[in-house]
Design an enzyme around this catalytic site. Structure first.
Site, PDB file in Angstrom:
ATOM      1  N   SER A   8       0.837  -1.203   0.000  1.00  0.00           N
ATOM      2  CA  SER A   8       0.000   0.000   0.000  1.00  0.00           C
ATOM      3  C   SER A   8       0.869   1.249   0.000  1.00  0.00           C
ATOM      4  O   SER A   8       1.614   1.495   0.957  1.00  0.00           O
ATOM      5  CB  SER A   8      -0.897   0.038   1.242  1.00  0.00           C
ATOM      6  OG  SER A   8      -1.463   1.340   1.344  1.00  0.00           O
ATOM      7  N   HIS A  33      -0.951  -1.595  -3.952  1.00  0.00           N
ATOM      8  CA  HIS A  33      -2.287  -1.300  -3.416  1.00  0.00           C
ATOM      9  C   HIS A  33      -2.481   0.203  -3.395  1.00  0.00           C
ATOM     10  O   HIS A  33      -1.656   0.938  -2.832  1.00  0.00           O
ATOM     11  CB  HIS A  33      -2.412  -1.890  -2.001  1.00  0.00           C
ATOM     12  CG  HIS A  33      -3.779  -1.852  -1.431  1.00  0.00           C
ATOM     13  ND1 HIS A  33      -4.785  -2.738  -1.782  1.00  0.00           N
ATOM     14  CD2 HIS A  33      -4.322  -1.010  -0.516  1.00  0.00           C
ATOM     15  CE1 HIS A  33      -5.884  -2.458  -1.100  1.00  0.00           C
ATOM     16  NE2 HIS A  33      -5.626  -1.415  -0.327  1.00  0.00           N
ATOM     17  N   ASP A  35      -4.911   3.106  -2.375  1.00  0.00           N
ATOM     18  CA  ASP A  35      -6.065   3.427  -1.516  1.00  0.00           C
ATOM     19  C   ASP A  35      -6.701   4.750  -1.901  1.00  0.00           C
ATOM     20  O   ASP A  35      -6.124   5.810  -1.676  1.00  0.00           O
ATOM     21  CB  ASP A  35      -5.598   3.517  -0.057  1.00  0.00           C
ATOM     22  CG  ASP A  35      -5.387   2.148   0.554  1.00  0.00           C
ATOM     23  OD1 ASP A  35      -4.328   1.921   1.155  1.00  0.00           O
ATOM     24  OD2 ASP A  35      -6.288   1.311   0.426  1.00  0.00           O
ATOM     25  N   MET A  37      -9.522   7.517  -1.287  1.00  0.00           N
ATOM     26  CA  MET A  37     -10.430   7.964  -0.232  1.00  0.00           C
ATOM     27  C   MET A  37     -11.078   9.277  -0.663  1.00  0.00           C
ATOM     28  O   MET A  37     -10.391  10.179  -1.152  1.00  0.00           O
ATOM     29  CB  MET A  37      -9.649   8.182   1.066  1.00  0.00           C
ATOM     30  CG  MET A  37      -8.932   6.934   1.511  1.00  0.00           C
ATOM     31  SD  MET A  37      -7.917   7.284   2.962  1.00  0.00           S
ATOM     32  CE  MET A  37      -7.053   5.728   3.095  1.00  0.00           C
ATOM     33  N   HIS A  66      -8.224   0.155  -4.342  1.00  0.00           N
ATOM     34  CA  HIS A  66      -9.196  -0.010  -3.249  1.00  0.00           C
ATOM     35  C   HIS A  66     -10.003   1.278  -3.148  1.00  0.00           C
ATOM     36  O   HIS A  66      -9.482   2.298  -2.677  1.00  0.00           O
ATOM     37  CB  HIS A  66      -8.412  -0.298  -1.961  1.00  0.00           C
ATOM     38  CG  HIS A  66      -9.258  -0.383  -0.724  1.00  0.00           C
ATOM     39  ND1 HIS A  66      -8.688  -0.353   0.537  1.00  0.00           N
ATOM     40  CD2 HIS A  66     -10.589  -0.496  -0.532  1.00  0.00           C
ATOM     41  CE1 HIS A  66      -9.645  -0.446   1.448  1.00  0.00           C
ATOM     42  NE2 HIS A  66     -10.801  -0.526   0.823  1.00  0.00           N
ATOM     43  N   MET A  68     -12.406   3.498  -1.450  1.00  0.00           N
ATOM     44  CA  MET A  68     -13.131   3.809  -0.224  1.00  0.00           C
ATOM     45  C   MET A  68     -13.929   5.095  -0.522  1.00  0.00           C
ATOM     46  O   MET A  68     -13.603   6.196  -0.036  1.00  0.00           O
ATOM     47  CB  MET A  68     -12.141   4.020   0.938  1.00  0.00           C
ATOM     48  CG  MET A  68     -11.497   2.708   1.365  1.00  0.00           C
ATOM     49  SD  MET A  68     -10.044   2.941   2.390  1.00  0.00           S
ATOM     50  CE  MET A  68      -8.808   3.051   1.101  1.00  0.00           C
ATOM     51  N   MET A 137     -11.321  -5.663   5.787  1.00  0.00           N
ATOM     52  CA  MET A 137     -10.573  -4.593   6.451  1.00  0.00           C
ATOM     53  C   MET A 137     -10.244  -5.026   7.873  1.00  0.00           C
ATOM     54  O   MET A 137     -11.140  -5.415   8.634  1.00  0.00           O
ATOM     55  CB  MET A 137     -11.387  -3.309   6.469  1.00  0.00           C
ATOM     56  CG  MET A 137     -11.556  -2.648   5.109  1.00  0.00           C
ATOM     57  SD  MET A 137      -9.994  -2.330   4.277  1.00  0.00           S
ATOM     58  CE  MET A 137      -9.231  -1.137   5.392  1.00  0.00           C
ATOM     59  N   ASP A 175      -6.292  -5.923   5.027  1.00  0.00           N
ATOM     60  CA  ASP A 175      -5.737  -4.575   4.825  1.00  0.00           C
ATOM     61  C   ASP A 175      -5.830  -3.784   6.123  1.00  0.00           C
ATOM     62  O   ASP A 175      -6.913  -3.470   6.585  1.00  0.00           O
ATOM     63  CB  ASP A 175      -6.565  -3.898   3.715  1.00  0.00           C
ATOM     64  CG  ASP A 175      -6.089  -2.505   3.379  1.00  0.00           C
ATOM     65  OD1 ASP A 175      -6.710  -1.879   2.502  1.00  0.00           O
ATOM     66  OD2 ASP A 175      -5.107  -2.033   3.992  1.00  0.00           O
TER      67      ASP A 175
HETATM   68  C1  DX5 Z   1      -6.871   2.026   5.400  1.00  0.00           C
HETATM   69  C2  DX5 Z   1      -5.840   1.722   4.371  1.00  0.00           C
HETATM   70  C3  DX5 Z   1      -4.635   1.137   5.087  1.00  0.00           C
HETATM   71  C4  DX5 Z   1      -3.442   0.890   4.236  1.00  0.00           C
HETATM   72  C5  DX5 Z   1      -2.469  -0.045   4.916  1.00  0.00           C
HETATM   73  O1  DX5 Z   1      -7.948   2.636   4.823  1.00  0.00           O
HETATM   74  O2  DX5 Z   1      -6.373   0.814   3.412  1.00  0.00           O
HETATM   75  O3  DX5 Z   1      -5.066  -0.044   5.682  1.00  0.00           O
HETATM   76  O4  DX5 Z   1      -3.853   0.330   3.040  1.00  0.00           O
HETATM   77  O5  DX5 Z   1      -2.105   0.529   6.114  1.00  0.00           O
HETATM   78  P1  DX5 Z   1      -1.001  -0.080   7.107  1.00  0.00           P
HETATM   79  O6  DX5 Z   1      -0.396  -1.310   6.467  1.00  0.00           O
HETATM   80  O7  DX5 Z   1       0.007   1.015   7.299  1.00  0.00           O
HETATM   81  O8  DX5 Z   1      -1.756  -0.426   8.352  1.00  0.00           O
HETATM   82 ZN    ZN Z   2      -6.632  -0.416   1.244  1.00  0.00          ZN
END
Ligand code: DX5
Ligand code: ZN
Length: 220
Positions: A8, A33, A35, A37, A66, A68, A137, A175
């Site tokens: 990620s 990955h 993310d 948002m 991903h 969100m 998650m 994740d």
């Molecule tokens: C949350 C993100 C995180 C990220 C990984 O919304 O999706 O989980 O990808 O974070 P770490 O590995 O730093 O917990």
């Molecule tokens: Zn993620």
């Protein structure tokens, strides 16, 4: 099932994002990955299509996107055009899951559905025959570097058991808070795709960190 590692970039050094992608690829990661948002579905904003487009050429690994976001259906084409290889959306989003999956598949991408820690595993059972992957998650979505939520382990097992019952080769991705100590627990529970951000990008030796997630000797 082999354990795949999806790095990620949420915790990467954005001032050197291209180099960080190369570091992940050379370190033996299987996917990147990404993310996304929207500051509405989750209380944070991250990055979107222009960033994906600009880093697509930096490494040949598949981009595991991903979403969100509240309205995933409206963004499938844009992320597919920008170079996504896989798109996961949230079951809790305000959308017709079947239509989102169909749209993702129509672009030749693999499709995933994700559930937050408080959403029951059973909520994705009706979708198991339609998706390639389920993302469980293991933290509340929105931020990297959070603590792993152990109560999510039984959800991983429940989904693996249901996929096996249906005879499906479903990937189960986790994740949030995945590192050396939590990786063996999620693998034992039935996960085979591990997203890791802060553990990997804060490590001195990415290859050793990747091996430690897979449960391989790290040579130390
Ligand atoms: C949350 C993100 C995180 C990220 C990984 O919304 O999706 O989980 O990808 O974070 P770490 O590995 O730093 O917990
Ligand atoms: Zn993620």
């Amino acid at each position: 099932m082999t354990t795949k590692i999806s790095a990620s970039i949420l915790s990467a050094d954005f001032a050197r994002l291209g180099d960080e992608l190369k570091r992940a690829a050379e370190g033996g990661c299987d996917m990147i990955h990404f993310d996304v948002m929207d500051g509405h579905f989750v209380p944070n904003l991250s990055y979107g299509v222009p960033v994906l487009k600009s880093i697509r050429h930096c490494c040949g690994l598949p981009f595991d996107v991903h979403l969100m976001i509240t309205d995933p259906l409206s963004y499938v084409d844009a992320f597919a055009d920008a170079g996504a290889d896989h798109i996961t959306f949230h079951e809790e989003a305000d959308c017709d899951a079947g239509r989102v999956i169909e749209k993702i598949r129509s672009r030749g991408l693999t499709a995933g559905v994700s559930i937050k820690p408080k959403t029951p595993a059973e909520s994705v059972f009706p979708l198991l025959k339609s998706v390639d992957m389920v993302l469980v998650m293991t933290v509340e979505p929105g931020f990297g570097g959070q603590g792993f939520i152990p109560e999510t382990l039984e959800k991983i097992t429940a989904i693996r058991r249901e996929a096996d019952r249906l005879g499906l080769p479903t990937d189960i991705e986790v994740d949030g808070g995945i590192g050396r100590n939590t990786a063996p627990k999620v693998i034992a529970a039935g996960a085979n795709v591990l997203v890791s951000g802060s553990y990997l990008f804060k490590s001195e030796d990415m290859a050793a960190a990747v091996r430690s997630l897979r449960g391989e000797r790290t040579g130390r």
